[in-house]
Design a protein around this motif. Sequence first.
Motif, PDB file in Angstrom:
ATOM      1  N   THR A 663       0.809  -1.261   0.199  1.00 38.71           N
ATOM      2  CA  THR A 663      -0.136  -0.091   0.174  1.00 38.71           C
ATOM      3  C   THR A 663       0.826   1.244   0.004  1.00 38.71           C
ATOM      4  N   SER A 664       1.833   1.262   0.631  1.00 40.61           N
ATOM      5  CA  SER A 664       2.903   2.366   0.708  1.00 40.61           C
ATOM      6  C   SER A 664       3.601   2.757  -0.559  1.00 40.61           C
ATOM      7  N   ARG A 665       3.818   1.794  -1.349  1.00 44.43           N
ATOM      8  CA  ARG A 665       4.616   1.842  -2.473  1.00 44.43           C
ATOM      9  C   ARG A 665       3.994   1.520  -3.661  1.00 44.43           C
ATOM     10  N   LEU A 666       2.408   1.493  -3.680  1.00 50.29           N
ATOM     11  CA  LEU A 666       1.783   0.971  -4.679  1.00 50.29           C
ATOM     12  C   LEU A 666       1.923   1.787  -6.054  1.00 50.29           C
ATOM     13  N   ASP A 667       2.198   3.201  -5.707  1.00 49.42           N
ATOM     14  CA  ASP A 667       2.578   4.007  -7.008  1.00 49.42           C
ATOM     15  C   ASP A 667       4.156   3.917  -7.301  1.00 49.42           C
ATOM     16  N   LEU A 668       4.771   4.033  -6.232  1.00 47.21           N
ATOM     17  CA  LEU A 668       6.443   4.356  -6.283  1.00 47.21           C
ATOM     18  C   LEU A 668       6.849   3.096  -7.040  1.00 47.21           C
ATOM     19  N   ASP A 669       6.370   1.765  -6.697  1.00 49.25           N
ATOM     20  CA  ASP A 669       6.625   0.522  -7.443  1.00 49.25           C
ATOM     21  C   ASP A 669       5.713   0.146  -8.519  1.00 49.25           C
ATOM     22  N   ASP A 670       4.656   0.652  -8.722  1.00 51.75           N
ATOM     23  CA  ASP A 670       3.713   0.647  -9.889  1.00 51.75           C
ATOM     24  C   ASP A 670       3.133  -0.797  -9.792  1.00 51.75           C
ATOM     25  N   TYR A 671       2.611  -1.229  -8.580  1.00 54.78           N
ATOM     26  CA  TYR A 671       2.258  -2.847  -8.428  1.00 54.78           C
ATOM     27  C   TYR A 671       1.193  -2.823  -9.329  1.00 54.78           C
ATOM     28  N   ASN A 672       0.238  -1.993  -9.648  1.00 56.24           N
ATOM     29  CA  ASN A 672      -0.914  -2.566 -10.651  1.00 56.24           C
ATOM     30  C   ASN A 672      -0.740  -2.056 -12.164  1.00 56.24           C
ATOM     31  N   LYS A 673       0.510  -1.475 -12.298  1.00 59.47           N
ATOM     32  CA  LYS A 673       0.975  -1.174 -13.751  1.00 59.47           C
ATOM     33  C   LYS A 673       0.033  -0.082 -14.464  1.00 59.47           C
ATOM     34  N   GLU A 674      -0.087   0.932 -13.887  1.00 56.13           N
ATOM     35  CA  GLU A 674      -1.037   1.880 -14.016  1.00 56.13           C
ATOM     36  C   GLU A 674      -0.472   3.316 -13.643  1.00 56.13           C
ATOM     37  N   VAL A 675       0.632   3.432 -13.192  1.00 56.88           N
ATOM     38  CA  VAL A 675       0.909   4.586 -12.550  1.00 56.88           C
ATOM     39  C   VAL A 675       1.160   5.780 -13.465  1.00 56.88           C
ATOM     40  N   GLU A 676       1.441   5.523 -14.795  1.00 56.66           N
ATOM     41  CA  GLU A 676       1.332   6.593 -15.714  1.00 56.66           C
ATOM     42  C   GLU A 676       0.197   7.363 -15.621  1.00 56.66           C
ATOM     43  N   GLU A 677      -1.244   6.862 -15.244  1.00 58.88           N
ATOM     44  CA  GLU A 677      -2.196   7.384 -15.635  1.00 58.88           C
ATOM     45  C   GLU A 677      -2.590   8.361 -14.218  1.00 58.88           C
ATOM     46  N   GLY A 678      -1.609   8.348 -13.279  1.00 60.34           N
ATOM     47  CA  GLY A 678      -1.788   9.086 -12.125  1.00 60.34           C
ATOM     48  C   GLY A 678      -1.784   8.320 -11.045  1.00 60.34           C
ATOM     49  N   LEU A 679      -1.698   8.975  -9.670  1.00 55.18           N
ATOM     50  CA  LEU A 679      -1.350   8.391  -8.478  1.00 55.18           C
ATOM     51  C   LEU A 679      -2.663   7.959  -7.724  1.00 55.18           C
ATOM     52  N   HIS A 680      -2.532   7.090  -6.840  1.00 58.39           N
ATOM     53  CA  HIS A 680      -3.688   6.698  -5.978  1.00 58.39           C
ATOM     54  C   HIS A 680      -3.983   7.374  -4.777  1.00 58.39           C
ATOM     55  N   ILE A 681      -4.633   8.635  -4.662  1.00 59.84           N
ATOM     56  CA  ILE A 681      -4.425   9.780  -3.565  1.00 59.84           C
ATOM     57  C   ILE A 681      -5.068   9.038  -2.448  1.00 59.84           C
ATOM     58  N   THR A 682      -6.296   8.699  -2.822  1.00 59.54           N
ATOM     59  CA  THR A 682      -7.148   8.503  -1.436  1.00 59.54           C
ATOM     60  C   THR A 682      -6.606   7.269  -0.660  1.00 59.54           C
ATOM     61  N   SER A 683      -6.151   5.905  -1.190  1.00 60.56           N
ATOM     62  CA  SER A 683      -5.684   4.789  -0.753  1.00 60.56           C
ATOM     63  C   SER A 683      -4.548   5.333  -0.076  1.00 60.56           C
ATOM     64  N   MET A 684      -3.665   6.382  -0.215  1.00 66.32           N
ATOM     65  CA  MET A 684      -2.442   6.738   0.399  1.00 66.32           C
ATOM     66  C   MET A 684      -2.920   6.923   2.064  1.00 66.32           C
ATOM     67  N   ALA A 685      -4.164   7.633   2.440  1.00 68.30           N
ATOM     68  CA  ALA A 685      -4.683   7.543   3.570  1.00 68.30           C
ATOM     69  C   ALA A 685      -4.542   6.225   4.360  1.00 68.30           C
ATOM     70  N   GLY A 686      -5.065   5.195   3.643  1.00 63.24           N
ATOM     71  CA  GLY A 686      -5.215   3.904   3.982  1.00 63.24           C
ATOM     72  C   GLY A 686      -3.857   3.531   4.566  1.00 63.24           C
ATOM     73  N   THR A 687      -2.605   3.829   3.975  1.00 60.01           N
ATOM     74  CA  THR A 687      -1.214   3.570   4.257  1.00 60.01           C
ATOM     75  C   THR A 687      -1.031   4.163   5.589  1.00 60.01           C
ATOM     76  N   TRP A 688      -1.416   5.261   5.819  1.00 61.76           N
ATOM     77  CA  TRP A 688      -1.255   5.996   7.385  1.00 61.76           C
ATOM     78  C   TRP A 688      -2.153   5.231   8.139  1.00 61.76           C
ATOM     79  N   MET A 689      -3.166   4.489   7.844  1.00 58.21           N
ATOM     80  CA  MET A 689      -3.947   3.736   8.783  1.00 58.21           C
ATOM     81  C   MET A 689      -3.259   2.481   8.960  1.00 58.21           C
ATOM     82  N   SER A 690      -2.602   2.026   8.079  1.00 55.13           N
ATOM     83  CA  SER A 690      -1.851   0.611   8.213  1.00 55.13           C
ATOM     84  C   SER A 690      -0.855   0.756   9.440  1.00 55.13           C
ATOM     85  N   ILE A 691      -0.417   2.117   9.393  1.00 55.18           N
ATOM     86  CA  ILE A 691       0.721   2.253  10.635  1.00 55.18           C
ATOM     87  C   ILE A 691       0.149   2.246  11.962  1.00 55.18           C
TER      88      ILE A 691
END
Length: 767
Positions: A663-691
């Motif tokens: 979740t924290s590196r979803l875009d940095l490492d492009d897990y879903n192979k779609e980062v060129e379309e833009g970042l996943h902003i709202t799920s980034m709050a879920g990363t904060w929740m994970s910690i």
Amino acid sequence: MQEYIKADPWSIIEEGFDKELVKSSESIFSIGNGAMGQRANFEEQYSGETFQGSYIAGVYYPDKTRVGWWKNGYPEYFAKVLNAPSWIGIDVYINGEALDLNTCKKVDRFSRELNMKEGWYLRVFTAVLPNGTQVSVKVTRFLSLDLDEVGAINYEITPENADAEIKFVPYLDSGITNEDSNWDDKFWNTTSVRSEAGQAFIEAHTMKTHFETCTFMENRLFLNGQALIAKPAEHTADMRVAHEYVQMAKQGETLSLHKFGGYTVSRNHQASALVEASRTALGKAFELGFDTLLEKQKQAWAKIWEMSDITIAGDIKAQQGIRFNIFQLNQTYLGKDSRLNIGPKGFTGEKYGGSTYWDTEAYCIPFYMATKDQNVARSLLKYRYNHLEKAIENAQKLGFSNGAALYPMVTMNGEECHNEWEITFEEIHRNGAIAFAIYNYYRFTGDYSYIPEMGLEVLIGIARFWHQRASFSTAKNKYVILGVTGPNEYENNVNNNWYTNYLAKWCIDFAVEQLQKVEDGYNDDYRRVIGKTKLTDSEVSQWKKVAGNIYFPYSEEKGVFLQQDGFLDKELITVDQLPKNQRPINQKWSWDRILRSPYIKQADVLQGFYFFEDHFTEEELEKHFDFYEPFTVHESSLSPCVHSIQAAKLNRMQQAYMFYLRTSRLDLDDYNKEVEEGLHITSMAGTWMSIVEGFGGMRIVDDKLSFEPKIPEQWEAYSFKINFRNRILKVTVKKNSTEFLLNGQDDMSIRLNGERVVLKPNKLKVV
């Protein structure tokens, strides 16, 4: 998975120029200031593949819905996040040759840095142009937090192998298009292009929505740091204005262009005064100058990080990941304007459209409550209250009555603007997330005033919807909810999605409870709301009848709630048996095949267990986690964070850690192979929740903060801060101890692993 971003605790760094990564980096290195944002497009010309994007908060276009077969109730349009007129462009010519990294003979020492600590973006490189001239280039760019209508660029060129004539052509351009468009409509109408006294302005408005904007710029030229008196040649066209500066630079000398630009918008100014407002913004920027404005940028970000930073010792990639997420969340939304919300792509792309999904209530509000103050979260809830009448209209379009409210899946102004039937009509669980956010806000802040003032009306509209949406099954002797899509969008048009049914029951129960509470303690508000909604005791009795007898699919054999009716009819092949070349299935399989499979896009039943953790035992959580996670492909950005929290709850720390990294590196490492379309902003709050909620185990228990901290073996320590009811608590978790430091005047009682601990202000407590 791509791994070209260099690990660094405070910066995102790319080294080496790779044309195949340009669009991905344009997303990853995006910048924003809450009022506007832009992808990390090159300022100079680039003839290679690129995704140009500059965005203004709250400005959109209602792109006419495009479907093969129209259905009653379809929204008429899909709200497009608009690529706005560009102000960043600077064409560069060296001895008459255009600087274009796609055509240069050689590009060396290329690097980018997004400095998250200080809020600026840097690009440096050395290039040999086709004419043989070698130059080194350094470009620094930021969007000011202090002057949020202004961005600044310092573009420096140094000839390295000979003297050179350098021509800078900074420009404004409203001849832009959207990557995402249904009909290739013209989104913008340019009404004025002008250049006056070294400043340039383009006035343009959006078609249909008529947002009036002024894009502006002013420039200064410097040689070796000394300001030059240089009057530019001016070039204007129908949709473009440019200023041309020509200057000789000797080998080794540095020529710099300071460009200030940005937007003024009719959301904040009178439409007739936009040019004057732009002049004022430019005047403030140039009075400060690039260096001073950058220093103020660093100070503003230092203040943000003082409260929102999470530190991780011993794991640089994990540290970089969480700071990237926190940084992008703050670039997207700062809580200054209650008319705005948190779009799923923020200012980094156009996919999904709209500015508001259920993501805000389910994932983002906890982050903003804890790292800002309660007024920011209250503004997000007020946003929904302000759209209540539109939610009632949305429900009416689908055949509901009597003030039933269905909040949109996607919206800009409260109207539904999503045009996929399985989501528009069926993903109705979004209503429950909004009700849950009201509960979650009160639970965390202790501020009950929102409910009598605004929230109760929202809860009544939502309860009315669930009452009408349920139908009675004589075969089951239960109320059922048919034809829905749960959070797992790989199942459409299913009956009795457990998560949806559970939310429906809870929403009604919660609304009834709040009605009684408001009547008892806020009688004036109660009479006002009852008068406005015309709610009767007999209607509430009908709600209770539904909530008290709703059907939940359950397997006695498996001992679990079923995701929906018929789930066990599927061929239950777990994800680990899928060949890697079949992943992600949303890019490899037909939709028909996905719908018949058991594969889960994101937490569905487990999302309910996350929301209502205290309704279930840990043993029940474990059984459901073990049953559903093996079928989950996590192809939604919202999935790994929930699973990380629950894995930590179950003390499966390695699994929790792996989900956290995802979740924290979803875009940095492009897990879903779609980062060129833009970042996943709202799920980034879920990363904060994970910690905080996952590893930190933070909960609200009996109106007090409670912690059950755990630490991944890869980490030496981690820390975070919480603003709990206007008291700041710093929590540091180490291998063998947990430390608490409370700021404030009064003692605070918390729970640590179930035991009461009393914290004294400004005294470190080590347990």
